[in-house]
Design a protein around this motif. Sequence first.
Motif, PDB file in Angstrom:
ATOM      1  N   PHE A   1      39.652  53.544  34.821  1.00  0.00           N
ATOM      2  CA  PHE A   1      38.606  52.673  35.362  1.00  0.00           C
ATOM      3  C   PHE A   1      37.464  53.479  35.985  1.00  0.00           C
ATOM      4  N   PHE A   2      37.803  54.474  36.782  1.00  0.00           N
ATOM      5  CA  PHE A   2      36.782  55.209  37.529  1.00  0.00           C
ATOM      6  C   PHE A   2      36.174  56.395  36.792  1.00  0.00           C
ATOM      7  N   MET A   3      36.859  56.925  35.778  1.00  0.00           N
ATOM      8  CA  MET A   3      36.451  58.221  35.229  1.00  0.00           C
ATOM      9  C   MET A   3      35.971  58.181  33.781  1.00  0.00           C
ATOM     10  N   THR A   4      35.791  57.021  33.194  1.00  0.00           N
ATOM     11  CA  THR A   4      35.393  57.009  31.790  1.00  0.00           C
ATOM     12  C   THR A   4      33.953  56.555  31.576  1.00  0.00           C
ATOM     13  N   GLY A   5      33.112  56.733  32.557  1.00  0.00           N
ATOM     14  CA  GLY A   5      31.681  56.474  32.394  1.00  0.00           C
ATOM     15  C   GLY A   5      30.933  57.786  32.225  1.00  0.00           C
ATOM     16  N   GLY A   6      29.625  57.697  32.212  1.00  0.00           N
ATOM     17  CA  GLY A   6      28.811  58.906  32.208  1.00  0.00           C
ATOM     18  C   GLY A   6      28.576  59.529  30.845  1.00  0.00           C
ATOM     19  N   GLY A   7      28.724  58.783  29.794  1.00  0.00           N
ATOM     20  CA  GLY A   7      28.469  59.301  28.451  1.00  0.00           C
ATOM     21  C   GLY A   7      29.728  59.741  27.755  1.00  0.00           C
TER      22      GLY A   7
ATOM     23  N   VAL B   1      30.761  62.522  26.192  1.00  0.00           N
ATOM     24  CA  VAL B   1      31.381  63.827  26.443  1.00  0.00           C
ATOM     25  C   VAL B   1      32.110  63.816  27.778  1.00  0.00           C
ATOM     26  N   ASN B   2      31.454  63.309  28.816  1.00  0.00           N
ATOM     27  CA  ASN B   2      32.086  63.226  30.136  1.00  0.00           C
ATOM     28  C   ASN B   2      33.304  62.309  30.099  1.00  0.00           C
ATOM     29  N   ALA B   3      33.159  61.144  29.484  1.00  0.00           N
ATOM     30  CA  ALA B   3      34.273  60.202  29.413  1.00  0.00           C
ATOM     31  C   ALA B   3      35.430  60.782  28.598  1.00  0.00           C
ATOM     32  N   GLY B   4      35.119  61.418  27.479  1.00  0.00           N
ATOM     33  CA  GLY B   4      36.163  62.026  26.656  1.00  0.00           C
ATOM     34  C   GLY B   4      36.892  63.139  27.381  1.00  0.00           C
ATOM     35  N   THR B   5      36.140  63.959  28.087  1.00  0.00           N
ATOM     36  CA  THR B   5      36.750  65.033  28.876  1.00  0.00           C
ATOM     37  C   THR B   5      37.673  64.445  29.932  1.00  0.00           C
ATOM     38  N   ASN B   6      37.226  63.398  30.601  1.00  0.00           N
ATOM     39  CA  ASN B   6      38.064  62.773  31.627  1.00  0.00           C
ATOM     40  C   ASN B   6      39.283  62.078  31.030  1.00  0.00           C
ATOM     41  N   LEU B   7      39.153  61.561  29.808  1.00  0.00           N
ATOM     42  CA  LEU B   7      40.342  61.003  29.156  1.00  0.00           C
ATOM     43  C   LEU B   7      41.344  62.108  28.834  1.00  0.00           C
ATOM     44  N   ILE B   8      40.858  63.261  28.429  1.00  0.00           N
ATOM     45  CA  ILE B   8      41.772  64.392  28.199  1.00  0.00           C
ATOM     46  C   ILE B   8      42.522  64.716  29.486  1.00  0.00           C
ATOM     47  N   TYR B   9      41.807  64.785  30.596  1.00  0.00           N
ATOM     48  CA  TYR B   9      42.475  65.020  31.883  1.00  0.00           C
ATOM     49  C   TYR B   9      43.450  63.883  32.201  1.00  0.00           C
TER      50      TYR B   9
ATOM     51  N   LEU C   1      50.989  62.763  31.017  1.00  0.00           N
ATOM     52  CA  LEU C   1      52.148  63.504  30.524  1.00  0.00           C
ATOM     53  C   LEU C   1      52.922  64.130  31.682  1.00  0.00           C
ATOM     54  N   MET C   2      52.211  64.591  32.702  1.00  0.00           N
ATOM     55  CA  MET C   2      52.893  65.134  33.882  1.00  0.00           C
ATOM     56  C   MET C   2      53.664  64.038  34.617  1.00  0.00           C
ATOM     57  N   LEU C   3      53.069  62.846  34.696  1.00  0.00           N
ATOM     58  CA  LEU C   3      53.793  61.725  35.307  1.00  0.00           C
ATOM     59  C   LEU C   3      55.016  61.349  34.478  1.00  0.00           C
ATOM     60  N   ASP C   4      54.863  61.345  33.153  1.00  0.00           N
ATOM     61  CA  ASP C   4      56.012  61.091  32.279  1.00  0.00           C
ATOM     62  C   ASP C   4      57.129  62.082  32.571  1.00  0.00           C
ATOM     63  N   ALA C   5      56.758  63.350  32.728  1.00  0.00           N
ATOM     64  CA  ALA C   5      57.758  64.389  32.996  1.00  0.00           C
ATOM     65  C   ALA C   5      58.447  64.153  34.339  1.00  0.00           C
ATOM     66  N   MET C   6      57.677  63.728  35.343  1.00  0.00           N
ATOM     67  CA  MET C   6      58.284  63.448  36.649  1.00  0.00           C
ATOM     68  C   MET C   6      59.266  62.285  36.561  1.00  0.00           C
ATOM     69  N   PHE C   7      58.841  61.212  35.914  1.00  0.00           N
ATOM     70  CA  PHE C   7      59.722  60.046  35.781  1.00  0.00           C
ATOM     71  C   PHE C   7      60.957  60.404  34.948  1.00  0.00           C
ATOM     72  N   SER C   8      60.780  61.250  33.956  1.00  0.00           N
ATOM     73  CA  SER C   8      61.914  61.706  33.156  1.00  0.00           C
ATOM     74  C   SER C   8      62.854  62.565  34.002  1.00  0.00           C
ATOM     75  N   TYR C   9      62.291  63.458  34.795  1.00  0.00           N
ATOM     76  CA  TYR C   9      63.079  64.312  35.680  1.00  0.00           C
ATOM     77  C   TYR C   9      63.908  63.465  36.649  1.00  0.00           C
TER      78      TYR C   9
END
Length: 150
Positions: free
Chosen positions: A91-97, A99-107, A113-121
């Motif tokens: 919601f908060f990080m996919t604006g700004g064009g 390239v910016n939105a795509g970069t933030n989606l990568i993050y 994936l890190m949250l998935d790993a925590m829940f799996s752990y």
Amino acid sequence: MSGIPRAPFFLGLAGLVPFIWGALTYLNGDLNDWGRQVLGSQFVGPYVQLFYGSLILSFMSGVLWGFATKTSGSKATTCYTLSVLPALWAFFMTGGGPVNAGTNLIYGFTGLLMLDAMFSYWRLTPVWWMRLRILLTAVVLACLAVGIYL
């Protein structure tokens, strides 16, 4: 991918279609033109990836919320709190064009994936969960990278 039930595996792969389609239409001008004419400009290139990526991060918040129901007390509070982060990030990080939105989606997908790993752990996910999530996340990240770096 051994050990992953067929339904989640094939549905997960089907969920990659908009990301792959977006990357292909970004890389191929003729396919992009065809997609714009037939589907509309919001369904080609980075636009389909950004919109769909935001939806998927929100969907995955719901999945993590479901896993959080398997615990109680302060751990439940932690899990519920963590589960809403992907949706808030989208919601908060996919604006700004694109390239910016795509970069933030990568993050966002990397953080997911890190949250998935925590829940799996914490043994809140099925035993096959991380095998599926690593595969799907790798494809998503590669497809998003096409719109950012090429």
